[in-house]
Motif scaffolding. Structure first.
Motif, mmCIF file in Angstrom:
data_model
loop_
_atom_site.group_PDB
_atom_site.id
_atom_site.type_symbol
_atom_site.label_atom_id
_atom_site.label_comp_id
_atom_site.label_asym_id
_atom_site.label_seq_id
_atom_site.Cartn_x
_atom_site.Cartn_y
_atom_site.Cartn_z
ATOM 1 N N ARG A 124 0.832 -1.210 0.000
ATOM 2 C CA ARG A 124 0.000 0.000 0.000
ATOM 3 C C ARG A 124 0.865 1.258 0.000
ATOM 4 O O ARG A 124 0.611 2.200 -0.761
ATOM 5 N N SER A 125 1.878 1.285 0.856
ATOM 6 C CA SER A 125 2.721 2.472 0.954
ATOM 7 C C SER A 125 3.526 2.698 -0.319
ATOM 8 O O SER A 125 3.677 3.831 -0.781
ATOM 9 N N LEU A 126 4.034 1.617 -0.894
ATOM 10 C CA LEU A 126 4.800 1.752 -2.125
ATOM 11 C C LEU A 126 3.919 2.223 -3.276
ATOM 12 O O LEU A 126 4.328 3.066 -4.085
ATOM 13 N N ALA A 127 2.696 1.707 -3.354
ATOM 14 C CA ALA A 127 1.775 2.130 -4.410
ATOM 15 C C ALA A 127 1.480 3.623 -4.320
ATOM 16 O O ALA A 127 1.430 4.327 -5.336
ATOM 17 N N LEU A 128 1.298 4.143 -3.109
ATOM 18 C CA LEU A 128 1.052 5.572 -2.933
ATOM 19 C C LEU A 128 2.280 6.390 -3.325
ATOM 20 O O LEU A 128 2.161 7.437 -3.961
ATOM 21 N N ALA A 129 3.459 5.910 -2.954
ATOM 22 C CA ALA A 129 4.681 6.650 -3.264
ATOM 23 C C ALA A 129 4.953 6.706 -4.763
ATOM 24 O O ALA A 129 5.592 7.643 -5.256
ATOM 25 N N LEU A 130 4.484 5.708 -5.507
ATOM 26 C CA LEU A 130 4.700 5.690 -6.959
ATOM 27 C C LEU A 130 3.785 6.669 -7.700
ATOM 28 O O LEU A 130 4.021 6.958 -8.881
ATOM 29 N N GLY A 131 2.748 7.189 -7.018
ATOM 30 C CA GLY A 131 1.766 8.044 -7.667
ATOM 31 C C GLY A 131 2.342 9.211 -8.450
ATOM 32 O O GLY A 131 2.042 9.376 -9.643
ATOM 33 N N PRO A 132 3.189 10.073 -7.852
ATOM 34 C CA PRO A 132 3.719 11.223 -8.601
ATOM 35 C C PRO A 132 4.529 10.820 -9.833
ATOM 36 O O PRO A 132 4.570 11.564 -10.814
ATOM 37 N N PHE A 133 5.157 9.664 -9.809
ATOM 38 C CA PHE A 133 5.949 9.219 -10.954
ATOM 39 C C PHE A 133 5.054 8.606 -12.027
ATOM 40 O O PHE A 133 5.310 8.771 -13.222
ATOM 41 N N LEU A 134 3.995 7.914 -11.607
ATOM 42 C CA LEU A 134 3.058 7.356 -12.574
ATOM 43 C C LEU A 134 2.314 8.458 -13.322
ATOM 44 O O LEU A 134 1.892 8.270 -14.468
ATOM 45 N N ALA A 135 2.145 9.616 -12.665
ATOM 46 C CA ALA A 135 1.456 10.727 -13.314
ATOM 47 C C ALA A 135 2.240 11.264 -14.501
ATOM 48 O O ALA A 135 1.686 11.982 -15.340
ATOM 49 N N ARG A 136 3.517 10.924 -14.605
ATOM 50 C CA ARG A 136 4.346 11.395 -15.718
ATOM 51 C C ARG A 136 4.364 10.406 -16.885
ATOM 52 O O ARG A 136 5.102 10.605 -17.847
ATOM 53 N N THR A 137 3.593 9.336 -16.769
ATOM 54 C CA THR A 137 3.544 8.370 -17.860
ATOM 55 C C THR A 137 2.528 8.812 -18.911
ATOM 56 O O THR A 137 1.825 9.809 -18.735
ATOM 57 N N ALA A 138 2.432 8.029 -19.991
ATOM 58 C CA ALA A 138 1.565 8.417 -21.106
ATOM 59 C C ALA A 138 0.089 8.238 -20.795
ATOM 60 O O ALA A 138 -0.760 8.787 -21.503
ATOM 61 N N ARG A 139 -0.242 7.453 -19.748
ATOM 62 C CA ARG A 139 -1.649 7.174 -19.474
ATOM 63 C C ARG A 139 -1.991 7.448 -18.003
ATOM 64 O O ARG A 139 -2.430 6.546 -17.278
ATOM 65 N N PRO A 140 -1.817 8.699 -17.532
ATOM 66 C CA PRO A 140 -2.149 8.969 -16.122
ATOM 67 C C PRO A 140 -3.633 8.848 -15.830
ATOM 68 O O PRO A 140 -4.035 8.646 -14.687
ATOM 69 N N GLN A 141 -4.468 8.977 -16.889
ATOM 70 C CA GLN A 141 -5.911 8.911 -16.664
ATOM 71 C C GLN A 141 -6.373 7.513 -16.280
ATOM 72 O O GLN A 141 -7.514 7.324 -15.836
ATOM 73 N N THR A 142 -5.497 6.511 -16.433
ATOM 74 C CA THR A 142 -5.892 5.145 -16.076
ATOM 75 C C THR A 142 -5.714 4.867 -14.589
ATOM 76 O O THR A 142 -6.104 3.808 -14.102
ATOM 77 N N PHE A 143 -5.118 5.819 -13.863
ATOM 78 C CA PHE A 143 -4.889 5.630 -12.435
ATOM 79 C C PHE A 143 -5.780 6.583 -11.645
ATOM 80 O O PHE A 143 -6.085 7.692 -12.076
#
Length: 435
Positions: A124-143
């Motif tokens: 859970r904690s790792l998934a939350l920490a990855l959020g700002p980096f996932l937002a820089r991917t090509a498909r942030p709307q999928t998260f």
């Protein structure tokens, strides 16, 4: 002439404007960070991690086997927390397009948590920490981030120490036994352990008791040329050891601590019917203790008292004695993306006779030299000059072979080295638990 030049300039103006617009667009494109198709991460766990579980739960990133290919280096370390729990530190270290960016989160694991609850908390904690980096991917709307409100019957937050009926004390009892044998040999071992600890911001208290009993019997049979038994002798080895110890530590700011250690023990192997030791000590850490999971450089010094009561007369003709002792130590450890190192140097001696001393150095390192290649080295060496407990008299060959008694020595050592090289596909996404 002038009008001709002006005419040519007017004709070039659209082309020049187009060129300047293209350069400006190229500059803006270069200023904007690249957009990733998918985030790649490398898990570097120096704590107990269930890598299969993390890759299964967080399956929307690429898990790589080498850190040099990853966008994020995830470094996981841990240290003991209050009440016997654990503080897990997850550092996200940016690489490539994320170079210079990162984040650090901490997960407190309750000592009553099961292994499954522990890995769920980490995921859970790792998934939350990855959020700002996932937002820089090509498909942030999928998260999306979903908050589960506390409901009746769901997991509740930990009880605050002020409302804790145990007042932060945690106890543990351990009991175990084992036996094995054959026609001419049998061994029975019994283990008993008890521990209690309490940890707060200002105080840390540990106490424990351990008992071990080992009964080994070996029968040596001599036969004649007809197969008849000529002689039969049984050798018995009994080892009974117990020890009780305690430690009380007072916090002195973010870098210092004052402690008191005590120990009472008995060891048949070392001819000690009873040993008592009491040692107050002071410690200073050159880095804040809050950084202990990543780096620590501390020195410790203590002066104390030790008394012996022996089972048999020693080589110095003593049945009991008491001596003042002092101990100094240096401890260094670091855990970085390139690997980890640990070094411990200690020296202990009698204050009334400095020639009676015990010094040692213990070091280990794991270094990633280049892609896929790691070097692991380590070793320990001790200079031993404090065996005042050795029994007087000759040692029989049986005592030596069965290690019934400690023998005179001036040193002991161990060394280890290994290398590893991994190659092939850089991806480590698939989890297949079959077989």
């Amino acid at each position: 002439m002038t009008s001709a030049i002006q005419s040519r300039c007017y004709e070039c103006a659209p082309l020049l404007a187009t060129l300047l617009l293209g350069v400006s667009s190229l500059s803006r494109a270069q200023a904007r960070p690249a957009v990733l198709d998918q985030l790649s991460v490398f898990l570097d766990c120096r704590a107990s991690c269930d890598g299969d579980y993390l890759r299964t739960e967080i399956n929307y990133v690429n898990w790589l086997r080498d850190r040099s290919d990853a966008h994020l280096h995830i470094l996981v370390t841990s240290q003991g927390a209050g009440g016997g729990g654990e503080e897990i530190t997850i550092a996200l270290l940016g690489q490539q397009m994320f170079d210079g960016r990162g984040d650090t989160i901490r997960v407190i694991v309750d000592p009553t948590m099961t292994a499954d609850e522990r890995r769920q908390a980490m995921a859970r904690s790792l998934a939350l920490a990855l959020g700002p980096f996932l937002a820089r991917t090509a498909r942030p709307q999928t998260f999306r981030l979903v908050f589960d409100a506390q409901r009746e019957g769901t997991e509740r937050p930990q009880t605050l120490p002020a409302n804790d009926p145990w007042r932060s004390w945690v106890f543990e009892i351990e009991l175990g036994t084992s036996t094995d044998g054959e026609r001419n040999y049998r061994s029975t071992e019994l283990l008993l352990g008890f521990s209690a600890n309490r940890t707060t911001e200002e105080w840390k208290t540990d106490a424990g008791f351990d008992f071990s009993y080992d009964d080994s019997r070996t029968t040596v049979v001599e036969y004649d040329d007809q197969g008849a038994v000529e002689s039969e002798e049984t050798f018995v080895t009994l080892r009974r050891n117990w020890a009780g110890q305690f430690q009380v530590v007072k916090t002195l700011g973010p870098r210092g601590a004052l402690g008191l250690r005590g120990r009472v023990s008995s060891n048949t192997f070392q001819n000690q019917r009873l040993q008592l030791q009491l040692t107050p000590a002071v410690e200073y850490n050159f880095f804040p203790y809050s950084e202990a999971t990543r780096r620590e450089l501390s020195v410790q010094y203590g002066v104390g008292y030790r008394s012996y009561r022996y089972a048999d007369t020693t080589i110095f003709g003593m049945m009991e004695e008491a001596v003042p002792v002092h101990r100094a130590s240096l401890y260094y450890t670091t855990r970085q993306p390139w690997g980890s190192t640990r070094l411990e140097v200690e020296h202990e001696s009698f204050l009334n006779d400095p020639t009676k001393r015990n010094s040692g150095i213990d070091a280990s390192a794991t270094v990633r030299l280049f892609r896929g290649f790691s070097l692991n080295v380590g070793g320990e060496y001790r200079w031993i000059r404090d065996q005042v407990y050795l029994r007087k008299g000759q040692r029989s060959p049986v005592d030596v072979l069965l290690r019934r008694q400690a023998l005179l020595t001036g040193f002991e050592y161990d060394a280890r080295i290994s290398i590893s090289y991994t190659f092939g596909s850089i991806f480590n996404n698939v989890v297949n638990p079959r077989f």
